[in-house]
Enzyme design. Structure first.
Site, PDB file in Angstrom:
ATOM      1  CG  HIS A  34      -1.862   1.190   1.434  1.00 42.82           C
ATOM      2  ND1 HIS A  34      -1.796   1.896   2.474  1.00 42.82           N
ATOM      3  CD2 HIS A  34      -2.762   1.636   0.526  1.00 42.82           C
ATOM      4  CE1 HIS A  34      -2.632   2.879   2.388  1.00 42.82           C
ATOM      5  NE2 HIS A  34      -3.298   2.603   1.282  1.00 42.82           N
ATOM      6  CD  GLU A  49      -2.929   1.910  -3.130  1.00 43.45           C
ATOM      7  OE1 GLU A  49      -4.123   2.838  -3.317  1.00 43.45           O
ATOM      8  OE2 GLU A  49      -1.801   2.398  -2.421  1.00 43.45           O
ATOM      9  CG  ASP A  62      -2.578   6.947  -3.394  1.00 43.02           C
ATOM     10  OD1 ASP A  62      -3.685   6.313  -3.711  1.00 43.02           O
ATOM     11  OD2 ASP A  62      -1.841   6.721  -2.646  1.00 43.02           O
ATOM     12  CG  HIS A  95      -2.926   9.256  -0.015  1.00 43.29           C
ATOM     13  ND1 HIS A  95      -3.381  10.421   0.780  1.00 43.29           N
ATOM     14  CD2 HIS A  95      -3.432   8.353  -0.150  1.00 43.29           C
ATOM     15  CE1 HIS A  95      -4.547   9.671   0.967  1.00 43.29           C
ATOM     16  NE2 HIS A  95      -4.748   8.598   0.483  1.00 43.29           N
TER      17      HIS A  95
HETATM   18  O1  G3P Z   1      -6.648   1.370  -2.327  1.00 43.29           O
HETATM   19  C1  G3P Z   1      -7.012   1.217  -1.012  1.00 43.29           C
HETATM   20  C2  G3P Z   1      -6.557   2.541  -0.346  1.00 43.29           C
HETATM   21  O2  G3P Z   1      -5.072   3.034  -0.766  1.00 43.29           O
HETATM   22  C3  G3P Z   1      -7.440   3.570  -0.354  1.00 43.29           C
HETATM   23  O3  G3P Z   1      -7.454   4.647   0.559  1.00 43.29           O
HETATM   24  O4  G3P Z   1      -6.630   6.770   1.463  1.00 43.29           O
HETATM   25  O5  G3P Z   1      -4.983   4.802   1.377  1.00 43.29           O
HETATM   26  O6  G3P Z   1      -5.607   6.028  -0.737  1.00 43.29           O
HETATM   27  P1  G3P Z   1      -6.180   5.663   0.707  1.00 43.29           P
HETATM   28 CA    CA Z   2      -4.573   4.591  -2.370  1.00 46.16          CA
END
Ligand code: G3P
Ligand code: CA
Length: 241
Positions: A6, A33, A35, A48
């Site tokens: 993440h 993962e 952003d 993010h």
């Molecule tokens: O994709 C799962 C998670 O990353 C979503 O929440 O706030 O960490 O981007 P966040």
């Molecule tokens: Ca995310």
């Protein structure tokens, strides 16, 4: 059960930096993962928040900085006293790196607070340029971004992110609207909800799994993937089964 690091391996390394992505590979993650948003001059960048303040030594909105301005910011300001410099990566730089690995990438389109025109198009163009079509999925809390992604590339797998409040009849709904994955928060999930998704042919990838109890439950419920800040822990657990 696939293990997605993440924001990279962000439990021990600065989130959404190339260092965190490299350490996710080192931890034997199945995927990463991250952003994405757009810079002032229209480049896809990996960060993010809509503001740079929390994660970098800069201030203000991402969309008010050019790519070169973002690359001059230290995205590791909160790590080891900010002594090391790790910039905000461009999505292009990430794709050039990940193309040399076997990692899958979940690209989360951050478009709920600021809607960036053509972000989906630019992400898809970069994926194509690096030949990554078979190793990516797109997710977003803004389901308009998923609709736009499918309009541009109907075969691109999409994950429907929902907040902690969850979603009833998620498997039915996700399939009905033509998407492939449901991305719930762990707190909203149950074995029955996973089964309902699977009954509709929908995969379930869960965020954010940072405790052993959550990890064990996700595995027992048959979740398809988890997002975790600690991919090395999840890997050790899955490999021990
Ligand atoms: O994709 C799962 C998670 O990353 C979503 O929440 O706030 O960490 O981007 P966040
Ligand atoms: Ca995310």
């Amino acid at each position: 059960m696939k293990i997605y690091a993440h924001r990279g391996a962000c439990g021990f390394y600065p989130e959404n930096t190339m260092l965190a992505f490299e350490m996710a590979l080192e931890a034997k993650s199945d995927g990463i993962e991250l952003d994405v948003q757009l810079s002032k001059d229209g480049h896809v960048v990996i960060i993010h928040d809509e503001m740079v303040d929390r994660t970098t030594d800069g201030s203000g909105r991402v969309c008010d900085h050019t790519l070169s301005e973002l690359q001059a910011l230290n995205a590791a300001k909160n790590w080891h006293g900010g002594k090391a410099f790790h910039p905000v990566p461009s999505f292009d730089e990430y794709c050039a790196w990940v193309a040399k690995t076997a990692l899958v990438t979940n690209i989360e389109i951050k478009s709920s607070i600021i809607y960036y025109p053509e972000l989906e198009k630019k992400v898809l163009e970069t994926i194509k340029a690096y030949g990554l079509e078979d190793r990516v999925l797109i997710s977003s809390f803004n389901h308009l971004s998923l609709i736009e992604t499918k309009r541009l590339n109907p075969s691109m797998p999409c994950g429907v992110l929902v907040p902690e409040s969850g979603l009833v009849n998620a498997g039915f709904g996700v399939r009905h609207f033509g998407f492939e994955y449901f991305h719930p928060a762990y707190v909203s999930l149950s074995e029955e909800k996973v089964a309902e998704c699977h009954a509709h042919g929908i995969g379930v990838n869960v965020w954010t799994i940072n405790t052993m109890e959550a990890l064990e439950n996700c595995h027992r419920w048959g979740c398809d993937g988890i997002f975790t800040n600690y991919p090395e822990v999840a890997r050790a657990y899955v490999d021990s089964l």
